[in-house]
Design an enzyme around this catalytic site. Sequence first.
Site, PDB file in Angstrom:
ATOM      1  N   GLU A 164     -16.721  31.850  47.112  1.00 45.54           N
ATOM      2  CA  GLU A 164     -15.455  32.335  47.658  1.00 45.54           C
ATOM      3  C   GLU A 164     -15.562  32.440  49.175  1.00 45.54           C
ATOM      4  O   GLU A 164     -16.582  32.877  49.706  1.00 45.54           O
ATOM      5  CB  GLU A 164     -15.118  33.702  47.061  1.00 45.54           C
ATOM      6  N   ASP A 214     -17.396  42.038  40.203  1.00 43.55           N
ATOM      7  CA  ASP A 214     -17.882  40.945  41.048  1.00 43.55           C
ATOM      8  C   ASP A 214     -18.338  39.758  40.204  1.00 43.55           C
ATOM      9  O   ASP A 214     -18.152  38.601  40.586  1.00 43.55           O
ATOM     10  CB  ASP A 214     -19.014  41.426  41.956  1.00 43.55           C
ATOM     11  N   ASP A 244     -19.492  35.151  44.099  1.00 42.40           N
ATOM     12  CA  ASP A 244     -18.628  36.058  44.846  1.00 42.40           C
ATOM     13  C   ASP A 244     -19.534  36.809  45.809  1.00 42.40           C
ATOM     14  O   ASP A 244     -20.212  37.754  45.422  1.00 42.40           O
ATOM     15  CB  ASP A 244     -17.915  37.017  43.896  1.00 42.40           C
TER      16      ASP A 244
END
Length: 168
Positions: A66, A138, A7
């Site tokens: 992502e 996260d 992430d």
Amino acid sequence: MRVLGIDPGLRTLGWGVIDVTGNKLRHVENGQITSEGRALAARLLSLHTQLTDVVSRLAPDAAAVEQTFVNKDAVGTLKLGQARAIALVVPAASGIEVAEYAPNHVKKTVVGVGHAAKEQIQHMVKLQLPGVVLAGADAADALAIAMCHSFHLQSRNRVAVRQVGGVT
């Protein structure tokens, strides 16, 4: 197969690693990397160095990152894109194929809802990976990204087996 989920973030980059055996997932490790320094180049180098350590230490077979969430702040989006580049380059430099997923796709795959809240993601990650201790939001997102990628790899493998066997 060992899957790394990332992430990306300039201040905090979340990462999570899972092992996939058939349709079983097992948590390996997760964490959050905090960039160090004031200058952008120093912060990016810090992310690169720390993520390189994670990749070399845990030796994933696959990685997923992502995709960038675009917001109204163009400068912030550009900086996030630069941090995302680090997330793409580090595993690629180790010869690892890197997949990319939109945030809503990850949420829909893991939670079942494309606009799931962070708490819902954390709940589903804990449900799918019993006993996991999350390093933070996260890191939970990174584990969700790894889980999403593992589901897609499993689907792709099932399709390949069907095609080789003559069934489509």
